[in-house]
Design an enzyme around this catalytic site. Structure first.
Site, PDB file in Angstrom:
ATOM      1  N   GLY A 109       0.832  -1.197   0.000  1.00 22.78           N
ATOM      2  CA  GLY A 109       0.000   0.000   0.000  1.00 22.78           C
ATOM      3  C   GLY A 109       0.865   1.245   0.000  1.00 22.78           C
ATOM      4  N   SER A 110       1.977   1.157   0.703  1.00 23.86           N
ATOM      5  CA  SER A 110       2.861   2.317   0.819  1.00 23.86           C
ATOM      6  C   SER A 110       3.437   2.740  -0.535  1.00 23.86           C
ATOM      7  CB  SER A 110       4.030   2.001   1.764  1.00 23.86           C
ATOM      8  OG  SER A 110       3.567   1.653   3.039  1.00 23.86           O
ATOM      9  N   TYR A 136      -3.839   6.799   7.309  1.00 20.21           N
ATOM     10  CA  TYR A 136      -2.586   6.042   7.155  1.00 20.21           C
ATOM     11  C   TYR A 136      -2.522   5.556   5.717  1.00 20.21           C
ATOM     12  CZ  TYR A 136       1.381   3.068   8.276  1.00 20.21           C
ATOM     13  OH  TYR A 136       2.632   2.506   8.327  1.00 20.21           O
ATOM     14  N   VAL A 239      -6.834  -0.149   0.350  1.00 19.63           N
ATOM     15  CA  VAL A 239      -5.787  -1.087   0.756  1.00 19.63           C
ATOM     16  C   VAL A 239      -6.250  -2.015   1.881  1.00 19.63           C
ATOM     17  CG1 VAL A 239      -3.498  -1.226   1.854  1.00 19.63           C
ATOM     18  CG2 VAL A 239      -3.861   0.273  -0.115  1.00 19.63           C
ATOM     19  N   LYS A 240      -6.867  -1.446   2.920  1.00 19.49           N
ATOM     20  CA  LYS A 240      -7.258  -2.330   4.021  1.00 19.49           C
ATOM     21  C   LYS A 240      -8.699  -2.804   3.933  1.00 19.49           C
ATOM     22  CE  LYS A 240      -5.776  -1.711   8.446  1.00 19.49           C
ATOM     23  NZ  LYS A 240      -5.879  -1.264   9.846  1.00 19.49           N
ATOM     24  N   THR A 294      12.685  -3.222  -8.476  1.00 22.78           N
ATOM     25  CA  THR A 294      13.087  -4.350  -9.320  1.00 22.78           C
ATOM     26  C   THR A 294      12.061  -5.473  -9.435  1.00 22.78           C
ATOM     27  OG1 THR A 294      15.358  -3.872  -8.739  1.00 22.78           O
ATOM     28  CG2 THR A 294      14.946  -5.998  -9.782  1.00 22.78           C
TER      29      THR A 294
END
Ligand code: PMP
Length: 437
Positions: A109-110, A136, A239-240, A294
């Site tokens: 998510g970040s 968040y 995301v959550k 990568t």
């Protein structure tokens, strides 16, 4: 403290730790984890929602095994691979028309939210971003920069403006919360935040880490109207609480809105690291080599994510989240009638929160009791954590596969834990090493 937990303390850095009790897991199956002391623990956290299908789900195992037995590389940076393309096609079919452009893949998510934050500013030329206090959106520099959670140790972006999330419990009613939050936003647009300078508004359709806040009816529709009027991109951070957890496929559906950009993470990989951003082509194709790591788009994680989406559909897990979520919520509601510590029970589907207070009328946060409750629940066989800007909201994000019987089992354990805490039977010194957040 178990042997494994102690060994970890001598070898692993604490910098990613967010610990509430000394859990050391050696395995897991379905809704249960196995501790290194041999105990079976009912998992109402599912690794913060990441283990969306529970532990060791056969569909995820099968997909990972197949992807690894004839591995199409380890990255999508410099080559296409089938699982990634299939996953992109699938995600495009699941989002509203206005977001149906292209898909970017990341690990978390970040990194997904960080990419969106950079991308919307670069693509629109507008320097400002809106997000919520208590939000968040991630733990990297760029995602913390557009977050508003007080526990984070990072610097906010110069162009960020945080606005209050409507908190119905704190405000006394959904109507009051909605009015206050909307007038704050309208006032900002009329004064210090010219809306034509705002690239995007990052929203949480349910504010999970901030306290599992459910928006009042009509609030996000009003936000959507303002965003459309001023050409501000609406970014839904699913995301959550997305991918079925709320009892609808997308959590934003409850609010009757259509975001321009949708962010997925956590449960998408069913426990493997993968995130996705879905949005208009003009934004998502802004520039090549703009945001890459990568092993982004590696076929193993993409195959796991495809299996997750297929399983959610095939096993009707959105409906299960609604059904088991109702059993869980009703059970928590019954606990509220017996435990004075419970101030509010809220949430949607299997994204639920219980706010603990020392006094229902003043709504003083029962911070210490919250930490003691999750510790005691762990001792009794239930894994759950807490969230909230005042650290007093028990969070329930169990696997989407949770059965009604498991929901009831967890409620019974929590019942006992709450009684033990209220009656002073839990030794407070156990919290010395568990600051939580
Ligand atoms: N968005 C939301 C709504 C979250 O709850 C989180 C994690 N708590 C993130 C983004 C960041 O996800 P991750 O920690 O997997 O990078």
């Amino acid at each position: 403290m178990s042997g494994l937990y102690a060994r970890e303390g001598r070898s692993v850095s604490t910098m990613a730790h967010l610990r509430f009790f000394p859990l050391a897991a050696v395995g897991g199956s379905g809704s249960y984890l196995t501790g290194d002391d041999g105990r079976r623990l009912l998992d109402f956290a599912a690794s913060w929602g990441a283990a969306s299908l529970g532990h060791s789900h056969p569909a995820v195992r099968g997909a990972v095994n197949r992807a690894l037995s004839d591995q199409a590389g380890a990255s999508y940076l410099s080559s296409a691979n089938e699982p990634c393309v299939q996953l992109a096609e699938k995600l495009l079919s699941l989002v509203p028309e206005r977001a149906r452009g292209r898909v970017w893949f990341g690990h978390s998510g970040s990194d997904a939210n960080e990419t969106v934050a950079r991308m919307v500013v670069a693509a629109t030329g507008r320097p400002r971003i809106l997000a919520f206090s208590g939000a968040y959106h991630g733990g990297t520099v760029g995602s913390m920069a557009v977050s508003g959670h007080p526990a984070q140790q990072g610097i906010r972006a110069a162009g960020l403006t945080l606005v209050p999330y409507p908190d119905s419990f704190a405000a006394g009613s959904p109507e009051a919360a909605k009015e206050a939050a909307l007038s704050h936003l309208e006032n900002l647009f009329a004064t210090e935040v010219p809306p034509q300078e705002v690239a995007a508004f990052f929203i949480e359709p349910i504010q999970s880490d901030g306290g599992m806040l459910v928006p009042p009816d009509g609030y996000f529709q009003a936000v959507e109207t303002l965003c459309r009027k001023h050409g501000i991109l609406l970014v839904s951070d699913e995301v959550k609480v997305g991918l079925g957890r709320s009892g609808r496929f997308h959590a934003f559906e409850h609010s009757g809105i259509e975001p321009d950009i949708v962010v997925f993470g956590k449960g998408l990989g069913g426990g493997l690291p993968i995130s996705a951003v879905v949005g208009p082509e003009a934004i998502l194709n802004h520039a090549v080599a703009f945001s890459l790591q990568t092993v982004h788009g590696n076929p193993v994680c993409a195959a796991a994510a495809l299996a997750v989406l297929q399983t959610i559909e095939r096993d009707h897990l959105v409906q299960n989240a609604e059904k088991s979520g109702k059993v869980l919520r009703d059970g928590l509601g019954r606990l509220a009638a017996r435990h004075a510590l419970i101030g509010d029970v809220r949430g949607r589907g299997l994204a639920l929160g219980v706010e603990l207070v020392t006094d229902r009328s003043s709504r003083e946060p029962a911070t210490r009791q919250t930490a003691l409750t999750v510790y005691r629940a762990f001792q009794l066989g239930l894994v759950l954590y807490y969230v909230g800007v005042r650290s007093n909201v028990l969070e329930f994000t169990p696997p989407l596969t949770l059965t009604e019987a498991e929901a009831r089992e967890g409620v019974a354990i929590l019942d006992e834990a709450l009684a033990d805490v209220a009656e002073g039977r839990v030794d407070e010194t156990i919290l010395a090493d568990f600051a939580g957040w």
